[in-house]
Design a protein around this motif. Structure first.
Motif, PDB file in Angstrom:
ATOM      1  N   ASP A   1       1.242   6.646 -13.018  1.00 23.80           N
ATOM      2  CA  ASP A   1       1.197   5.568 -14.031  1.00 23.80           C
ATOM      3  C   ASP A   1       0.204   4.664 -14.000  1.00 23.80           C
ATOM      4  O   ASP A   1      -0.445   3.877 -14.351  1.00 23.80           O
ATOM      5  N   ILE A   2      -1.307   4.925 -12.388  1.00 29.06           N
ATOM      6  CA  ILE A   2      -1.738   3.857 -12.764  1.00 29.06           C
ATOM      7  C   ILE A   2      -2.984   4.822 -12.554  1.00 29.06           C
ATOM      8  O   ILE A   2      -3.794   6.187 -12.149  1.00 29.06           O
ATOM      9  N   PRO A   3      -3.775   4.113 -13.785  1.00 28.51           N
ATOM     10  CA  PRO A   3      -5.206   4.015 -14.272  1.00 28.51           C
ATOM     11  C   PRO A   3      -6.366   3.943 -12.726  1.00 28.51           C
ATOM     12  O   PRO A   3      -6.248   3.363 -12.372  1.00 28.51           O
TER      13      PRO A   3
ATOM     14  N   GLU B   1       1.030  -1.547  -0.095  1.00 23.50           N
ATOM     15  CA  GLU B   1      -0.244  -0.012  -0.121  1.00 23.50           C
ATOM     16  C   GLU B   1       1.051   1.540  -0.172  1.00 23.50           C
ATOM     17  O   GLU B   1       0.659   2.213  -0.811  1.00 23.50           O
ATOM     18  N   GLU B   2       1.767   1.612   0.637  1.00 17.83           N
ATOM     19  CA  GLU B   2       2.525   2.084   1.161  1.00 17.83           C
ATOM     20  C   GLU B   2       2.971   2.868  -0.452  1.00 17.83           C
ATOM     21  O   GLU B   2       3.327   3.777  -0.828  1.00 17.83           O
ATOM     22  N   ARG B   3       3.656   1.750  -1.909  1.00 14.51           N
ATOM     23  CA  ARG B   3       4.183   1.702  -2.571  1.00 14.51           C
ATOM     24  C   ARG B   3       3.098   1.918  -3.799  1.00 14.51           C
ATOM     25  O   ARG B   3       3.543   2.415  -4.586  1.00 14.51           O
ATOM     26  N   VAL B   4       1.377   1.371  -3.566  1.00 11.63           N
ATOM     27  CA  VAL B   4       1.001   2.021  -4.252  1.00 11.63           C
ATOM     28  C   VAL B   4       0.810   4.008  -4.200  1.00 11.63           C
ATOM     29  O   VAL B   4       0.979   4.064  -5.145  1.00 11.63           O
ATOM     30  N   HIS B   5       0.634   3.998  -3.570  1.00 12.53           N
ATOM     31  CA  HIS B   5       0.448   5.087  -2.462  1.00 12.53           C
ATOM     32  C   HIS B   5       1.260   6.239  -3.743  1.00 12.53           C
ATOM     33  O   HIS B   5       1.745   6.712  -3.937  1.00 12.53           O
TER      34      HIS B   5
ATOM     35  N   ALA C   1       5.629  -5.256 -13.237  1.00  8.17           N
ATOM     36  CA  ALA C   1       3.663  -4.474 -13.617  1.00  8.17           C
ATOM     37  C   ALA C   1       4.371  -3.112 -15.007  1.00  8.17           C
ATOM     38  O   ALA C   1       3.683  -3.210 -15.632  1.00  8.17           O
ATOM     39  N   ARG C   2       4.907  -2.540 -14.276  1.00  8.71           N
ATOM     40  CA  ARG C   2       5.858  -1.196 -15.725  1.00  8.71           C
ATOM     41  C   ARG C   2       6.017  -2.117 -16.436  1.00  8.71           C
ATOM     42  O   ARG C   2       5.449  -1.225 -17.768  1.00  8.71           O
ATOM     43  N   ALA C   3       6.770  -2.834 -16.531  1.00 12.48           N
ATOM     44  CA  ALA C   3       7.515  -4.053 -18.233  1.00 12.48           C
ATOM     45  C   ALA C   3       6.542  -4.757 -18.629  1.00 12.48           C
ATOM     46  O   ALA C   3       6.241  -4.920 -19.826  1.00 12.48           O
ATOM     47  N   ALA C   4       5.210  -4.936 -18.244  1.00 14.32           N
ATOM     48  CA  ALA C   4       4.387  -5.613 -18.548  1.00 14.32           C
ATOM     49  C   ALA C   4       3.367  -4.946 -19.731  1.00 14.32           C
ATOM     50  O   ALA C   4       3.277  -4.025 -19.460  1.00 14.32           O
ATOM     51  N   PRO C   5       2.806  -5.310 -20.598  1.00 20.26           N
ATOM     52  CA  PRO C   5       1.858  -5.181 -22.085  1.00 20.26           C
ATOM     53  C   PRO C   5       0.180  -4.396 -21.269  1.00 20.26           C
ATOM     54  O   PRO C   5       0.244  -5.459 -20.201  1.00 20.26           O
TER      55      PRO C   5
ATOM     56  N   GLY D   1      -8.864  -3.555 -12.789  1.00 18.91           N
ATOM     57  CA  GLY D   1      -8.081  -2.403 -11.775  1.00 18.91           C
ATOM     58  C   GLY D   1      -8.370  -2.674 -10.424  1.00 18.91           C
ATOM     59  O   GLY D   1      -8.328  -4.141 -10.205  1.00 18.91           O
ATOM     60  N   SER D   2      -8.056  -2.058  -9.346  1.00 15.49           N
ATOM     61  CA  SER D   2      -7.434  -2.136  -8.107  1.00 15.49           C
ATOM     62  C   SER D   2      -8.816  -2.997  -7.360  1.00 15.49           C
ATOM     63  O   SER D   2      -9.494  -3.820  -6.172  1.00 15.49           O
ATOM     64  N   MET D   3     -10.349  -1.934  -8.020  1.00 21.16           N
ATOM     65  CA  MET D   3     -11.964  -2.522  -7.763  1.00 21.16           C
ATOM     66  C   MET D   3     -12.191  -4.075  -7.872  1.00 21.16           C
ATOM     67  O   MET D   3     -12.934  -4.174  -7.244  1.00 21.16           O
ATOM     68  N   HIS D   4     -10.842  -4.612  -8.537  1.00 19.77           N
ATOM     69  CA  HIS D   4     -11.753  -5.954  -9.333  1.00 19.77           C
ATOM     70  C   HIS D   4     -11.058  -7.306  -9.529  1.00 19.77           C
ATOM     71  O   HIS D   4     -10.725  -7.627 -10.520  1.00 19.77           O
TER      72      HIS D   4
END
Lengths: 351, 331
Positions: B42-44, B31-35, B312-316, B107-110
């Protein structure tokens, strides 16, 4: 001149512990606690108390009381209601709120403090209140120190003492016993009002003590045979009066026990406990608990951990002052503290 | 990250304690990292962070078996991690990448992993509550002792769906546990404003089930109460409402200015009610875990989260054609 003031401590966290799940205890909601405080205030006002200081509560209990007070005051417009002052700080939701509030109330010179909570809440208040008398009202589960009582009457009794319309005496304000707890080599010093127990569990966890097999030793400040909780164990073996003798009990597995006793350890939960030995304690007696790792429970709640090296001592000592509501109201009747005789009635009496 | 103990009230072994700490540390680090990553833009979509509430997810899920089920909330990362979801796949999902647990389309909520019994985070407030009644009914019909746990917030506890679900679970005597994570706010509205009666646990009385309040910042308190509730349900004792008083360390969502919170409220909570600090203090004082072991876990978890972000950043990203897949399923 300072208005005649009393304090109110209402614990928002009492009455909702794990015993609702593992035994038959019910939930004591904060809305009902707010209602109790309101009824207490009405009684206090009727007796002549001018101001009430109340502990702020993280769960909005204080706001609930203030809202009820504001709305219901219009309906009860004939009542004399004291000014309600909720102590002005942001609560932490921890025990520190209670300790800080009691300190502030004592500094403000309150005549008495009403406590709405369980044995654990009263324990905290007793640590800080000195010789300010307590009006002990139960809102918890296994309550032995406070009593279940209509708050309006309790408010009247507190108010009659605070205004000195009833004289404080050793029957209306009684000196309780307490259990002083100390750990050798540690600065920890605590007290209990009802019982101290040695528990095998490593963690305080959900706090409430409800597993009989976990308890190895017990010291009670008084042994009430009609209590719910550990005090009842001692009460069935060596019943004693409040403010008098305590009792020490050492438990044993049922197959090794000298005595077995069926006790209501929690509401809706009667269990069999094995006893190895028991004895009475006099004021000043000290019990050193057998060494062991685990936790120490004070007044039915696991409170702190101990290691194998810790030596825990328990001393039966003098405790807080408690208002005996029945005795106050009886004295009020004898002293005619509440009735106001109208002239016509007075004339009839004279005739 | 899978569950380790089927009974919450038993004394915990050192191995179990370290595993529970690892779960909480993983949630916190995640969570700290997602923050921080969200702040880069970069996060939709939206994210709602669980930091501060770790003891609840970890304490409850530690008492579940792998074949038990949970339903989660919009603040679901902690529940997913505690139920054993792969954090690499979770991070990819949050970044909207094709390697995510929901192929980057949710995304986050699914976030979900049905194979692990994680039936999904849920963007609908209280949406998980009726689903868990289905879990309870399913177990009853199939004659299993599986248990379903639904997590809900204090705001969700005011929803009709939540209350109807309490009723359904009660009349079916279903193996359902309703865990209310009461962090004091429904979005930006304090519970003192939105919640009649203050204690959600009291509402259980009206449906004939036990209602209990525990300190949601204390892993051991949650673990003990959840363990008893789950064991009771498994044995046919029926549903329980478990209210955990807790604090969230971030806003309702990332970007929330939190103007509705008191001065130093979060700072004080981080000092006084940090579930990881409290766990470490208690487990260390009992002499059951060493600081070296805990710090080693910290390092391993930090490396894992670094790896998750890097992958995650490297993934398509998903392609337009992916819009037409996973929409309907034939049973």
């Amino acid at each position: 001149m300072q208005p005649l003031t009393v304090g109110v401590i209402a614990n928002p966290a009492s009455g909702r512990d794990i015993r609702r799940l593992v035994t038959g205890g019910s939930v004591f909601d904060n809305a009902e606690k707010a209602s109790m405080v309101f009824r207490l205030l009405v009684g206090l006002g009727a007796a002549g108390v001018e101001r009430v200081l109340m502990m702020p509560a993280a769960d909005g209990l204080g706001a609930g009381v203030a809202r009820r007070y504001r709305n219901r005051g219009q309906v009860l417009s004939g009542s004399r209601c004291p000014e309600l002052q909720i102590l002005d700080w942001v609560p932490t939701g921890t025990e520190e709120d209670t300790l800080r509030a009691v300190g502030a109330m004592c500094d403000a010179g309150v005549a008495a403090i009403a406590v709405l909570g369980g044995d654990g809440t009263h324990r905290l208040v007793a640590r800080e209140c000195g010789n300010v008398p307590l009006c002990a009202l139960s809102t918890g589960t296994n309550n032995t120190f406070p009593e279940m009582r209509e708050a309006t009457v309790a408010g009247l009794a507190m108010g009659l003492l605070a205004t000195e319309r009833v004289d404080p005496s050793d029957t209306t304000v009684v000196r309780e016993r307490s259990l002083g707890v100390s750990v050798t080599g540690s600065e920890r010093a605590d007290l209990a009002l009802v019982d101290v127990a040695a528990v095998a569990s490593h963690f305080v966890g959900a706090r409430a003590l409800w597993k009989p097999d976990d308890v190895s030793e017990l010291v009670v400040a008084f042994a009430n045979p009609s209590a719910v909780g550990l005090s009842a164990v001692a009460g069935q073996l060596e019943p004693t009066r409040r403010g008098d003798e305590g009792v020490y009990v050492r438990f044993a597995p049922l197959e090794e026990a000298a005595i077995v006793v069926d006790v209501p350890l929690a509401p809706g939960f009667v269990t069999r406990m094995g006893i190895r030995e028991h004895r009475r304690l006099s004021l000043g007696d000290v019990v050193v608990l057998s060494p062991g790792a685990g936790t120490i429970a004070l007044d039915g709640e696991r409170t702190f951990g101990r290691s194998l090296d810790d030596r825990v001592s328990v001393r039966l000592a003098s405790g807080p002052l408690r208002i005996d509501v029945d005795a106050v109201m009886a004295a009020a009747g004898r002293q005619r503290a509440l009735p106001t005789y109208l002239p016509s009635t007075l004339m009839k009496e004279l005739i | 990250m899978s569950s380790t103990s089927a009974a919450g009230s038993e004394e915990l072994t050192q191995e179990e304690l370290l595993q529970h700490y690892r779960v909480m540390r993983t949630i916190r680090e995640f969570e700290e990292r997602v923050h921080r990553e969200f702040a880069t833009g970069d996060i939709p979509g939206f994210v709602h962070l669980y930091a501060g509430e770790e003891a609840i997810a970890a304490g409850v899920c530690a008492c579940l078996r792998e074949d038990d089920y949970i339903t989660s909330t919009h603040r679901g990362h902690g529940h997913a991690i505690a139920k054993g979801c792969d954090v690499i796949g979770m991070m990819a999902e949050i970044f909207g990448r094709r390697t995510g647990l929901s192929k980057g389309k949710g995304g986050s909520m699914h976030i979900a992993d049905f194979g692990l019994g994680m039936l999904g985070a849920n963007g609908i407030v209280a949406g998980g509550s009726p689903l868990i009644c289905g879990v309870g009914l399913s177990a009853k019909i199939r004659g299993t002792d599986q248990v379903g746990v639904t997590f809900a917030g204090d705001g969700a506890s005011n929803q009709g769906m939540f209350l109807e679900s309490l009723n359904l679970a009660s009349i079916w005597n279903a193996n359902c546990i309703f865990v209310v994570e009461n962090n004091g706010y429904a979005e930006a509205t304090a519970s003192t404003y939105h919640q009649g009666g203050i204690d959600v646990a009291k509402r259980a009385d009206g449906f004939g089930m036990p209602g209990v309040v525990v300190d949601g910042s204390d892993f051991f308190a949650v673990h003990e109460a959840a363990g008893e509730a789950i064991s009771r349900a498994r044995a046919g004792g029926g549903p329980t409402l478990l209210e955990c008083k807790t604090v969230r360390f971030f806003g309702h969502f990332e970007g929330d200015a939190q103007t509705y919170r008191g001065e130093n409220e979060v700072e004080n909570a981080r000092v006084q009610r940090d579930p990881l600090t409290r766990f470490e203090e208690q487990a260390s004082a009992a002499g059951l875990v060493s600081e070296e072991a805990l710090r080693a876990i910290d390092d391993e978890v930090a490396a894992l989260i670094d790896e998750a972000v890097e992958q995650a950043r490297a993934a398509p990203e998903p392609q337009a054609a992916d819009l037409l897949t996973d929409v309907y399923i034939n049973y």
